[in-house]
Motif scaffolding. Structure first.
Motif, PDB file in Angstrom:
ATOM      1  N   ASN A   1      -2.825  88.367  60.547  1.00  0.00           N
ATOM      2  CA  ASN A   1      -2.043  88.893  61.680  1.00  0.00           C
ATOM      3  C   ASN A   1      -1.362  87.782  62.461  1.00  0.00           C
ATOM      4  OD1 ASN A   1      -2.731  91.544  61.045  1.00  0.00           O
ATOM      5  ND2 ASN A   1      -4.528  91.527  62.371  1.00  0.00           N
ATOM      6  N   ASN A   2      -0.791  86.839  61.728  1.00  0.00           N
ATOM      7  CA  ASN A   2      -0.054  85.700  62.301  1.00  0.00           C
ATOM      8  C   ASN A   2      -0.916  84.719  63.089  1.00  0.00           C
ATOM      9  OD1 ASN A   2       2.500  85.475  61.356  1.00  0.00           O
ATOM     10  ND2 ASN A   2       3.474  86.540  63.055  1.00  0.00           N
ATOM     11  N   HIS A   3      -2.229  84.789  62.958  1.00  0.00           N
ATOM     12  CA  HIS A   3      -3.131  83.837  63.601  1.00  0.00           C
ATOM     13  C   HIS A   3      -3.777  82.968  62.531  1.00  0.00           C
ATOM     14  CE1 HIS A   3      -2.882  86.915  66.785  1.00  0.00           C
ATOM     15  NE2 HIS A   3      -2.973  85.851  67.577  1.00  0.00           N
ATOM     16  N   ILE A   4      -3.856  81.679  62.778  1.00  0.00           N
ATOM     17  CA  ILE A   4      -4.515  80.752  61.871  1.00  0.00           C
ATOM     18  C   ILE A   4      -6.023  80.964  62.005  1.00  0.00           C
ATOM     19  CG2 ILE A   4      -4.841  78.327  61.225  1.00  0.00           C
ATOM     20  CD1 ILE A   4      -1.922  79.303  60.961  1.00  0.00           C
ATOM     21  N   ILE A   5      -6.684  81.261  60.878  1.00  0.00           N
ATOM     22  CA  ILE A   5      -8.127  81.541  60.935  1.00  0.00           C
ATOM     23  C   ILE A   5      -8.945  80.624  60.030  1.00  0.00           C
ATOM     24  CG2 ILE A   5      -7.785  83.941  61.625  1.00  0.00           C
ATOM     25  CD1 ILE A   5      -8.525  84.645  58.639  1.00  0.00           C
ATOM     26  N   GLY A   6      -8.279  79.764  59.258  1.00  0.00           N
ATOM     27  CA  GLY A   6      -9.029  78.867  58.380  1.00  0.00           C
ATOM     28  C   GLY A   6      -8.147  77.775  57.823  1.00  0.00           C
ATOM     29  N   ALA A   7      -8.806  76.752  57.272  1.00  0.00           N
ATOM     30  CA  ALA A   7      -8.086  75.608  56.721  1.00  0.00           C
ATOM     31  C   ALA A   7      -8.959  74.917  55.676  1.00  0.00           C
ATOM     32  CB  ALA A   7      -7.728  74.618  57.825  1.00  0.00           C
ATOM     33  N   ALA A   8      -8.295  74.202  54.783  1.00  0.00           N
ATOM     34  CA  ALA A   8      -8.972  73.327  53.809  1.00  0.00           C
ATOM     35  C   ALA A   8      -7.998  72.217  53.445  1.00  0.00           C
ATOM     36  CB  ALA A   8      -9.401  74.099  52.568  1.00  0.00           C
ATOM     37  N   GLU A   9      -8.553  71.060  53.064  1.00  0.00           N
ATOM     38  CA  GLU A   9      -7.732  69.877  52.805  1.00  0.00           C
ATOM     39  C   GLU A   9      -7.860  69.385  51.368  1.00  0.00           C
ATOM     40  OE1 GLU A   9      -7.843  66.805  56.137  1.00  0.00           O
ATOM     41  OE2 GLU A   9      -9.765  67.854  56.372  1.00  0.00           O
ATOM     42  N   LEU A  10      -6.761  68.864  50.867  1.00  0.00           N
ATOM     43  CA  LEU A  10      -6.749  68.024  49.669  1.00  0.00           C
ATOM     44  C   LEU A  10      -6.552  66.616  50.201  1.00  0.00           C
ATOM     45  CD1 LEU A  10      -6.744  67.530  46.640  1.00  0.00           C
ATOM     46  CD2 LEU A  10      -4.295  68.089  46.626  1.00  0.00           C
ATOM     47  N   LYS A  11      -7.607  65.801  50.077  1.00  0.00           N
ATOM     48  CA  LYS A  11      -7.648  64.492  50.724  1.00  0.00           C
ATOM     49  C   LYS A  11      -7.605  63.359  49.702  1.00  0.00           C
ATOM     50  CE  LYS A  11     -10.453  64.892  54.555  1.00  0.00           C
ATOM     51  NZ  LYS A  11     -11.749  64.891  55.237  1.00  0.00           N
TER      52      LYS A  11
ATOM     53  N   GLU B   1     -10.793  59.290  43.910  1.00  0.00           N
ATOM     54  CA  GLU B   1      -9.486  59.357  44.582  1.00  0.00           C
ATOM     55  C   GLU B   1      -9.236  60.661  45.332  1.00  0.00           C
ATOM     56  OE1 GLU B   1      -4.837  58.265  43.727  1.00  0.00           O
ATOM     57  OE2 GLU B   1      -6.153  58.592  42.015  1.00  0.00           O
ATOM     58  N   PHE B   2      -9.435  61.786  44.692  1.00  0.00           N
ATOM     59  CA  PHE B   2      -9.043  63.064  45.292  1.00  0.00           C
ATOM     60  C   PHE B   2     -10.257  63.866  45.739  1.00  0.00           C
ATOM     61  CE2 PHE B   2      -5.670  61.883  42.317  1.00  0.00           C
ATOM     62  CZ  PHE B   2      -4.608  61.794  43.210  1.00  0.00           C
ATOM     63  N   TRP B   3     -10.157  64.420  46.936  1.00  0.00           N
ATOM     64  CA  TRP B   3     -11.270  65.111  47.570  1.00  0.00           C
ATOM     65  C   TRP B   3     -10.830  66.458  48.134  1.00  0.00           C
ATOM     66  CZ3 TRP B   3     -16.209  62.815  48.670  1.00  0.00           C
ATOM     67  CH2 TRP B   3     -16.355  61.515  48.187  1.00  0.00           C
ATOM     68  N   LEU B   4     -11.732  67.409  48.063  1.00  0.00           N
ATOM     69  CA  LEU B   4     -11.617  68.668  48.778  1.00  0.00           C
ATOM     70  C   LEU B   4     -12.427  68.484  50.046  1.00  0.00           C
ATOM     71  CD1 LEU B   4     -11.302  71.810  49.086  1.00  0.00           C
ATOM     72  CD2 LEU B   4     -13.381  71.984  47.703  1.00  0.00           C
ATOM     73  N   GLY B   5     -11.873  68.850  51.182  1.00  0.00           N
ATOM     74  CA  GLY B   5     -12.620  68.699  52.431  1.00  0.00           C
ATOM     75  C   GLY B   5     -12.093  69.605  53.517  1.00  0.00           C
ATOM     76  N   GLY B   6     -12.752  69.537  54.660  1.00  0.00           N
ATOM     77  CA  GLY B   6     -12.290  70.262  55.833  1.00  0.00           C
ATOM     78  C   GLY B   6     -12.215  71.760  55.640  1.00  0.00           C
ATOM     79  N   VAL B   7     -13.111  72.323  54.828  1.00  0.00           N
ATOM     80  CA  VAL B   7     -13.095  73.777  54.625  1.00  0.00           C
ATOM     81  C   VAL B   7     -13.698  74.406  55.879  1.00  0.00           C
ATOM     82  CG1 VAL B   7     -13.872  75.704  53.209  1.00  0.00           C
ATOM     83  CG2 VAL B   7     -13.284  73.508  52.126  1.00  0.00           C
ATOM     84  N   TYR B   8     -12.873  75.132  56.589  1.00  0.00           N
ATOM     85  CA  TYR B   8     -13.287  75.707  57.876  1.00  0.00           C
ATOM     86  C   TYR B   8     -12.694  77.096  58.029  1.00  0.00           C
ATOM     87  CZ  TYR B   8     -14.110  76.339  62.822  1.00  0.00           C
ATOM     88  OH  TYR B   8     -14.538  76.831  64.029  1.00  0.00           O
TER      89      TYR B   8
END
Length: 153
Positions: free
Chosen positions: A58-68, A79-86
């Motif tokens: 509904n146009n609101h940011i509710i989660g995130a994840a990173e390719l680090k 070298e490459f990491w998955l992180g910040g899964v929230y």
């Protein structure tokens, strides 16, 4: 649910930085909000890592994840990491974290990345095991016991 890159919603960098700071840095003093915001802002990319995938409802940011890139100084060869899964509290338990992980894996594959690493405070590996992540090390990272994992993607 809708998924996009932070590069598509750069104003969300402050929200994501606040989540990360509150979740992983505020109580421990591991980093200042400014440092977290700087790291998040460096992920406003779409052509190469680092980057962040956002989940919107509904146009609101509710989660995130990173390719680090090279998340842990102790393992510069990884070298490459998955992180910040929230995922925000009210949306947890709905499979959103798994969807974010799947999106990061898909993007990493698109870049030709063959191995992803991660660190998790869940020493069992939690949801990451279902994506093929396997235990490599258990270490103390900045005062917190974590499991370092890797998956061939």
């Amino acid at each position: 649910m809708e998924y996009c890159l932070l590069a598509d919603e750069p104003a969300a960098a402050n929200t994501v930085a606040q989540w990360y700071y509150d979740q992983w840095c505020k109580a421990s003093g591991r980093a200042t909000f400014e440092a977290v915001f700087e790291n998040v802002s460096a992920s406003i990319n779409r052509e190469k890592p680092p980057l962040i995938v956002l989940c919107k409802h509904n146009n609101h940011i509710i989660g995130a994840a990173e390719l680090k890139l090279r998340e842990m100084a102790a393992y510069p060869e990884y070298e490459f990491w998955l992180g910040g899964v929230y995922v925000t509290q009210e949306y947890r338990g709905q499979g959103i974290a798994a969807q974010l992980v799947a999106r990061i894996i898909e993007i990493a594959q698109g870049f030709g990345i063959t191995y992803l690493h991660l660190q998790t405070e869940d020493l069992t590996g939690g949801l990451y095991r279902q994506f093929g992540f396997e235990h490599l090390h258990q270490v103390n990272s900045k005062g917190i016991e974590v499991t370092v994992m890797r998956a061939q993607i």
